[in-house]
Design a protein around this motif. Structure first.
Motif, mmCIF file in Angstrom:
data_model
loop_
_atom_site.group_PDB
_atom_site.id
_atom_site.type_symbol
_atom_site.label_atom_id
_atom_site.label_comp_id
_atom_site.label_asym_id
_atom_site.label_seq_id
_atom_site.Cartn_x
_atom_site.Cartn_y
_atom_site.Cartn_z
ATOM 1 N N VAL A 61 0.841 -1.187 0.000
ATOM 2 C CA VAL A 61 0.000 0.000 0.000
ATOM 3 C C VAL A 61 0.880 1.243 0.000
ATOM 4 O O VAL A 61 2.065 1.186 0.357
ATOM 5 N N LEU A 62 0.301 2.359 -0.414
ATOM 6 C CA LEU A 62 1.007 3.639 -0.414
ATOM 7 C C LEU A 62 1.019 4.192 1.004
ATOM 8 O O LEU A 62 -0.029 4.467 1.583
ATOM 9 N N THR A 63 2.208 4.353 1.568
ATOM 10 C CA THR A 63 2.343 4.827 2.946
ATOM 11 C C THR A 63 2.716 6.308 2.958
ATOM 12 O O THR A 63 3.087 6.886 1.932
ATOM 13 N N LYS A 64 2.643 6.906 4.145
ATOM 14 C CA LYS A 64 3.054 8.301 4.278
ATOM 15 C C LYS A 64 4.550 8.465 4.056
ATOM 16 O O LYS A 64 5.009 9.515 3.609
ATOM 17 N N ALA A 65 5.311 7.425 4.362
ATOM 18 C CA ALA A 65 6.748 7.465 4.080
ATOM 19 C C ALA A 65 6.984 7.582 2.582
ATOM 20 O O ALA A 65 7.864 8.330 2.134
ATOM 21 N N ASP A 66 6.207 6.850 1.781
ATOM 22 C CA ASP A 66 6.311 6.952 0.318
ATOM 23 C C ASP A 66 5.955 8.360 -0.151
ATOM 24 O O ASP A 66 6.618 8.915 -1.035
ATOM 25 N N LEU A 67 4.890 8.925 0.423
ATOM 26 C CA LEU A 67 4.451 10.256 0.009
ATOM 27 C C LEU A 67 5.517 11.311 0.307
ATOM 28 O O LEU A 67 5.772 12.197 -0.504
ATOM 29 N N ILE A 68 6.146 11.216 1.476
ATOM 30 C CA ILE A 68 7.177 12.201 1.834
ATOM 31 C C ILE A 68 8.389 12.071 0.920
ATOM 32 O O ILE A 68 8.943 13.074 0.441
ATOM 33 N N ASN A 69 8.815 10.834 0.649
ATOM 34 C CA ASN A 69 9.954 10.648 -0.249
ATOM 35 C C ASN A 69 9.640 11.116 -1.665
ATOM 36 O O ASN A 69 10.485 11.715 -2.341
#
Length: 220
Positions: A161-169
């Motif tokens: 799933v798309l995580t907030k860590a992915d969004l920040i990076n």
């Protein structure tokens, strides 16, 4: 007391700011008209801060209690004057809220991306005539951000799933490209954005964008 291994389906969409809600259910085997479940007022649910088996980096915030009801799928009479209906079993649910402890995980995951952004950000301190140096630094920052993203992905290889860590990076990568675009526009004679021709303004816009979008990602 209860000591056992319980199954939990981890929801990592908010990782690394996620709070896991581990639910332990107690199902009564009688209809809700006969049995009711509730949390003891004299002995409310509690936990030890030094709980055995709790991994480093996690902490228990609280334990919530709530009731739900489950249909048994069995028709039955419950009084001579009532119609037949399904048996409804009451369920007592203890919800253990577990969060990640401290800010070290944030630094571990995003320090590389933050430093990459800083590298691309300080190019605006270099004179415009040093175009090659400015582009080289910004491109180096992109490679650093990509490497940090690879590190995060390898640490979360089983998450689909798309995580907030992915969004920040991803946000950092977008802002790095944005900084490159500003550097190119400052050098171009055909295209320009007057406000961003000033290095100080470019630095402000880039930094404010990172802070605002990161804040929105964290609170969503």
């Amino acid at each position: 007391s209860v000591e056992n291994s319980f199954y939990h389906n981890w929801d990592l969409r908010d990782y690394p700011f996620d709070k896991q809600k581990i639910v332990i259910r107690f199902l009564a085997q009688q209809d809700s008209s006969i049995v009711r479940l509730s949390e003891s007022k004299e002995f409310p649910a509690s936990f030890s801060k030094n709980m055995i088996g709790l991994k480093d980096g996690y902490k228990i915030d609280r334990i919530n209690y709530y009731n739900t009801y489950v249909s048994s799928g069995i028709y039955d009479f419950f009084s001579p004057t009532s119609n037949m209906r399904y048996q409804i079993f009451p369920t007592g649910n203890f919800e253990i809220v577990v969060s990640r402890d401290g800010s070290w995980l944030f630094l571990k995951l995003f320090l590389g991306s933050i430093l990459s952004f800083v590298i691309s950000w300080i190019v605006f301190l270099i004179p415009k005539k040093e175009f090659e140096s400015r582009i080289s630094l910004t491109v180096g920052g992109i490679f650093g951000a990509i490497g940090n993203r690879y590190f995060v992905d390898s640490a979360m290889s089983n998450v689909q799933v798309l995580t907030k860590a992915d969004l920040i990076n991803n946000l950092v990568l977008i802002l790095l490209v944005f900084n490159i675009l500003i550097v190119i526009l400052q050098q171009s004679k055909e295209y320009s954005i007057p406000y961003l021709e000033n290095n100080s303004n470019a630095m402000k816009i880039s930094a404010i964008a990172l802070a605002l979008f990161t804040f929105f990602i964290m609170i969503l």
